[in-house]
Scaffold this motif. Structure first.
Motif, PDB file in Angstrom:
ATOM      1  N   ASN A   1      48.713  55.257  44.652  1.00  0.00           N
ATOM      2  CA  ASN A   1      49.318  55.380  45.978  1.00  0.00           C
ATOM      3  C   ASN A   1      50.704  54.743  46.008  1.00  0.00           C
ATOM      4  OD1 ASN A   1      49.741  55.769  48.709  1.00  0.00           O
ATOM      5  ND2 ASN A   1      48.096  54.430  49.384  1.00  0.00           N
ATOM      6  N   ILE A   2      50.812  53.556  45.408  1.00  0.00           N
ATOM      7  CA  ILE A   2      52.107  52.874  45.358  1.00  0.00           C
ATOM      8  C   ILE A   2      53.107  53.684  44.540  1.00  0.00           C
ATOM      9  CG2 ILE A   2      53.306  50.827  44.492  1.00  0.00           C
ATOM     10  CD1 ILE A   2      50.667  49.280  45.116  1.00  0.00           C
ATOM     11  N   LEU A   3      52.675  54.165  43.379  1.00  0.00           N
ATOM     12  CA  LEU A   3      53.557  54.977  42.526  1.00  0.00           C
ATOM     13  C   LEU A   3      54.035  56.223  43.262  1.00  0.00           C
ATOM     14  CD1 LEU A   3      51.586  54.768  39.158  1.00  0.00           C
ATOM     15  CD2 LEU A   3      53.885  53.886  39.538  1.00  0.00           C
ATOM     16  N   THR A   4      53.110  56.907  43.926  1.00  0.00           N
ATOM     17  CA  THR A   4      53.465  58.137  44.632  1.00  0.00           C
ATOM     18  C   THR A   4      54.389  57.840  45.808  1.00  0.00           C
ATOM     19  OG1 THR A   4      51.303  59.059  44.026  1.00  0.00           O
ATOM     20  CG2 THR A   4      52.533  60.211  45.729  1.00  0.00           C
ATOM     21  N   GLY A   5      54.105  56.753  46.527  1.00  0.00           N
ATOM     22  CA  GLY A   5      54.942  56.391  47.663  1.00  0.00           C
ATOM     23  C   GLY A   5      56.376  56.103  47.255  1.00  0.00           C
ATOM     24  N   ILE A   6      56.549  55.350  46.179  1.00  0.00           N
ATOM     25  CA  ILE A   6      57.900  55.043  45.698  1.00  0.00           C
ATOM     26  C   ILE A   6      58.585  56.304  45.199  1.00  0.00           C
ATOM     27  CG2 ILE A   6      59.230  53.747  43.983  1.00  0.00           C
ATOM     28  CD1 ILE A   6      57.003  51.611  44.106  1.00  0.00           C
ATOM     29  N   ALA A   7      57.817  57.173  44.528  1.00  0.00           N
ATOM     30  CA  ALA A   7      58.390  58.430  44.028  1.00  0.00           C
ATOM     31  C   ALA A   7      58.857  59.321  45.173  1.00  0.00           C
ATOM     32  CB  ALA A   7      57.363  59.157  43.169  1.00  0.00           C
TER      33      ALA A   7
ATOM     34  N   PRO B   1      59.992  47.788  55.076  1.00  0.00           N
ATOM     35  CA  PRO B   1      58.882  47.634  54.121  1.00  0.00           C
ATOM     36  C   PRO B   1      58.644  48.952  53.372  1.00  0.00           C
ATOM     37  CG  PRO B   1      58.264  46.863  56.312  1.00  0.00           C
ATOM     38  CD  PRO B   1      59.527  47.641  56.472  1.00  0.00           C
ATOM     39  N   GLN B   2      57.788  48.892  52.368  1.00  0.00           N
ATOM     40  CA  GLN B   2      57.569  50.061  51.531  1.00  0.00           C
ATOM     41  C   GLN B   2      56.739  51.120  52.256  1.00  0.00           C
ATOM     42  OE1 GLN B   2      58.872  50.670  48.367  1.00  0.00           O
ATOM     43  NE2 GLN B   2      58.157  52.709  48.897  1.00  0.00           N
ATOM     44  N   ARG B   3      57.224  52.368  52.223  1.00  0.00           N
ATOM     45  CA  ARG B   3      56.437  53.488  52.732  1.00  0.00           C
ATOM     46  C   ARG B   3      55.485  53.960  51.635  1.00  0.00           C
ATOM     47  NH1 ARG B   3      59.805  58.142  55.655  1.00  0.00           N
ATOM     48  NH2 ARG B   3      57.640  58.874  55.854  1.00  0.00           N
TER      49      ARG B   3
ATOM     50  N   ARG C   1      57.785  48.639  41.184  1.00  0.00           N
ATOM     51  CA  ARG C   1      58.848  49.134  42.079  1.00  0.00           C
ATOM     52  C   ARG C   1      60.183  49.257  41.327  1.00  0.00           C
ATOM     53  NH1 ARG C   1      59.509  45.932  47.374  1.00  0.00           N
ATOM     54  NH2 ARG C   1      60.090  47.908  48.312  1.00  0.00           N
ATOM     55  N   LYS C   2      60.443  48.295  40.450  1.00  0.00           N
ATOM     56  CA  LYS C   2      61.700  48.333  39.704  1.00  0.00           C
ATOM     57  C   LYS C   2      61.702  49.454  38.665  1.00  0.00           C
ATOM     58  CE  LYS C   2      62.416  43.367  40.287  1.00  0.00           C
ATOM     59  NZ  LYS C   2      62.480  42.046  39.602  1.00  0.00           N
ATOM     60  N   VAL C   3      60.597  49.604  37.955  1.00  0.00           N
ATOM     61  CA  VAL C   3      60.516  50.608  36.887  1.00  0.00           C
ATOM     62  C   VAL C   3      60.542  52.019  37.455  1.00  0.00           C
ATOM     63  CG1 VAL C   3      59.055  51.524  35.052  1.00  0.00           C
ATOM     64  CG2 VAL C   3      59.314  49.054  35.324  1.00  0.00           C
ATOM     65  N   VAL C   4      59.823  52.240  38.576  1.00  0.00           N
ATOM     66  CA  VAL C   4      59.732  53.587  39.143  1.00  0.00           C
ATOM     67  C   VAL C   4      61.022  53.968  39.876  1.00  0.00           C
ATOM     68  CG1 VAL C   4      58.339  55.082  40.661  1.00  0.00           C
ATOM     69  CG2 VAL C   4      57.237  53.359  39.285  1.00  0.00           C
ATOM     70  N   GLY C   5      61.959  53.046  39.961  1.00  0.00           N
ATOM     71  CA  GLY C   5      63.250  53.376  40.545  1.00  0.00           C
ATOM     72  C   GLY C   5      64.016  54.402  39.722  1.00  0.00           C
ATOM     73  N   ASN C   6      63.622  54.596  38.471  1.00  0.00           N
ATOM     74  CA  ASN C   6      64.253  55.590  37.606  1.00  0.00           C
ATOM     75  C   ASN C   6      64.030  56.999  38.159  1.00  0.00           C
ATOM     76  OD1 ASN C   6      63.922  57.632  35.283  1.00  0.00           O
ATOM     77  ND2 ASN C   6      65.099  55.976  34.326  1.00  0.00           N
ATOM     78  N   GLY C   7      65.111  57.787  38.286  1.00  0.00           N
ATOM     79  CA  GLY C   7      65.034  59.113  38.898  1.00  0.00           C
ATOM     80  C   GLY C   7      64.102  60.064  38.179  1.00  0.00           C
ATOM     81  N   ILE C   8      64.126  60.063  36.850  1.00  0.00           N
ATOM     82  CA  ILE C   8      63.274  60.968  36.068  1.00  0.00           C
ATOM     83  C   ILE C   8      61.805  60.608  36.265  1.00  0.00           C
ATOM     84  CG2 ILE C   8      62.669  61.728  33.741  1.00  0.00           C
ATOM     85  CD1 ILE C   8      65.577  61.309  32.953  1.00  0.00           C
TER      86      ILE C   8
END
Length: 479
Positions: A94-100, A107-109, A16-23
């Motif tokens: 699924n988690i990666l795509t949801g955060i993106a 809670p996390q969508r 969750r922290k790493v995928v917070g990056n916009g790129i």
């Protein structure tokens, strides 16, 4: 909830922290769920890149994952080993795509539900007093045909659903269960079955293992055979269910006992947990009683908030003992567990996840609890009925669409009811400090008040509300 050396909760928190990056988020959005699954397979060594582009993208994704894993000291070989399981690849994608797609939410969508409970058929060989499905002896006239069931499965796989639980009715009574469950396992889903256990002979247990079923959850309501049989409506049901449990364990399946708790068996829970340990099952799950379906006829058997909280405290102490996963579908279980974290206890944010939270990882534990978010109805899971209708939860009888008519992913991402369930800040209990880790049982709120955003009367903070309900029930009975 480790997987071959990987501490999954901490991996999720780090991702969750790493995928917070916009790129990174933009790149993942463009890739999509299925491409991510494939790239994770390439990284894990189970697939080969078919182009230079796939090789490059796989390398970039591996950098993201390794950066996330390095935050908690995971070894790359452990990460790759865990991702060899297609279920893990689906879940992480699924988690990666949801955060993106949605950013970090509380809670996390998610892009798609992590798990689906499929009420595969209304047909059943028992007649349980609390049955939410109003199951019958014969199949419903609008039950999907085999070809349509495969289409439902195709859409779930395309969406990226990681886990599929077959329920009913009694799924083992339906001949279509076997080819559909095997196909789901072949597609890489974690396949489980919720069953009354009466039909699990030695041959059936072996066949379940052979087609790829990983987990069998058997309903058992009392340690006393006569009490269970009376609740389930068939003499001998207890003996057949226990035989089914033993047969499933004998072939190496993971097995759980599911108990719906009411005033009828409330005092029997220590004996039930003792029986679960004696039978050597892996998990004991206490289901919230929801007054829906035939359950509305026994609403007076519901527990009070005080009784439920005391019971959850007991279950938590049994969880801490170890040797048996002891969970509850009551979202308030997360709140109970968090009260003990200062003592080095375990966090139980949902009924299918348990993790030890050392002090240095306390903040990550809270973050994970908010990620999972307690009640998962319409948020990390939903249900599909025998005719393809989609509901937020098996206990929440609100049709939000139909897989074949409306498209599963379209309904999941756009339906107004589901979107409302994901917005905890607009619940009646939005003032509650635990709304992101618990949220209250939406099915109970709806069953009692006809409103999915209403307060959950089972919560200890809503004792006055429960007393008001009891007074109303008494007034109705006195007429």
């Amino acid at each position: 909830m480790d997987n071959d050396g990987i501490e999954v909760p901490k991996l999720i928190s780090s991702i969750r922290k790493v995928v917070g990056n916009g790129i990174v988020r933009s790149t993942i959005r463009k890739l999509g769920q299925k491409n991510l699954e494939r790239l994770l397979g390439i990284y894990a060594g189970v697939d080969e890149p078919e182009s230079i582009k796939e090789r490059v993208l796989s390398f970039l994704l591996s950098e993201v994952l390794q950066k996330a894993a390095s935050r908690f000291g995971a070894r790359e070989e452990d990460l790759k080993r865990s991702l060899k399981d297609p279920y893990m690849r689906k879940g992480i994608a699924n988690i990666l795509t949801g955060i993106a797609e949605y950013g970090i939410t509380r809670p996390q969508r998610l892009h798609a539900p992590f798990m689906i409970v499929w009420d595969f058929t209304k047909q059943c060989n028992l007649r349980c007093k609390h049955c939410y499905a109003n199951a019958t002896r014969s199949p419903a006239p609008d039950e999907l045909i085999l070809e349509e069931k495969f289409e439902v499965l195709r859409q779930l796989d395309e969406a990226g659903v990681a886990a599929l639980s077959f329920s009913g009715g009694e799924p083992l009574i339906n001949r279509d269960f076997w080819p559909v469950a095997k196909k789901a396992a072949d597609l890489g889903m974690y396949v489980s079955i919720a069953t009354n256990g009466t039909l699990i002979t030695e041959d059936v247990a072996r066949r379940l293992r052979e087609i790829g079923v990983r987990y069998v959850e058997v309903s058992l309501d009392s340690p006393i055979p006569e009490e269970h049989d009376e609740f389930r409506g068939i003499r001998g049901a207890w003996n057949m269910a226990v035989r089914g449990i033993k047969n499933a364990k004998a072939v190496g399946l993971e097995v759980g006992i599911a108990t719906t708790v009411t005033k009828m068996n409330y005092d029997r829970m220590p004996e039930m947990v003792s029986l679960a340990r004696k039978l050597g099952v892996d998990r004991f799950i206490a289901f919230n009683f929801i007054p829906t379906g035939r359950g509305r006829e026994i609403i007076d058997l519901d527990l009070s908030p005080k009784e439920r909280t005391e019971l959850l405290e007991y279950f938590y102490q049994e969880l801490v003992k170890g040797g048996l996963q002891v969970f509850s579908t009551a979202p308030f279980y997360a709140v109970v567990s968090m009260k003990h974290l200062d003592d080095g206890g375990k966090l139980a944010p949902t009924h299918f996840a348990e993790l030890q939270v050392p002090e240095k990882y306390m903040s990550a534990g809270f973050a994970l609890a908010e990620f999972l978010g307690g009640c998962g109805a319409g948020r990390i899971y939903c249900s599909i009925e025998h005719n393809g209708d989609i509901q937020p939860c098996v206990f929440l009888p609100i049709k939000v669409g139909n897989v074949l008519e409306d498209g599963f992913l379209n309904v999941w991402q756009n339906n107004e009811v589901l979107l409302k369930l994901r917005d905890r800040d607009n619940y009646a209990g939005s003032f509650c400090p635990y709304r992101y880790i618990c949220g209250g049982c939406r099915a109970r709120a709806y069953a009692y008040f006809g409103d999915i955003t209403a307060l959950d009367p089972s919560c200890e903070f809503n004792e006055d509300l429960w007393e008001e309900i009891i007074r109303e029930v008494q007034r109705v009975e006195a007429r």
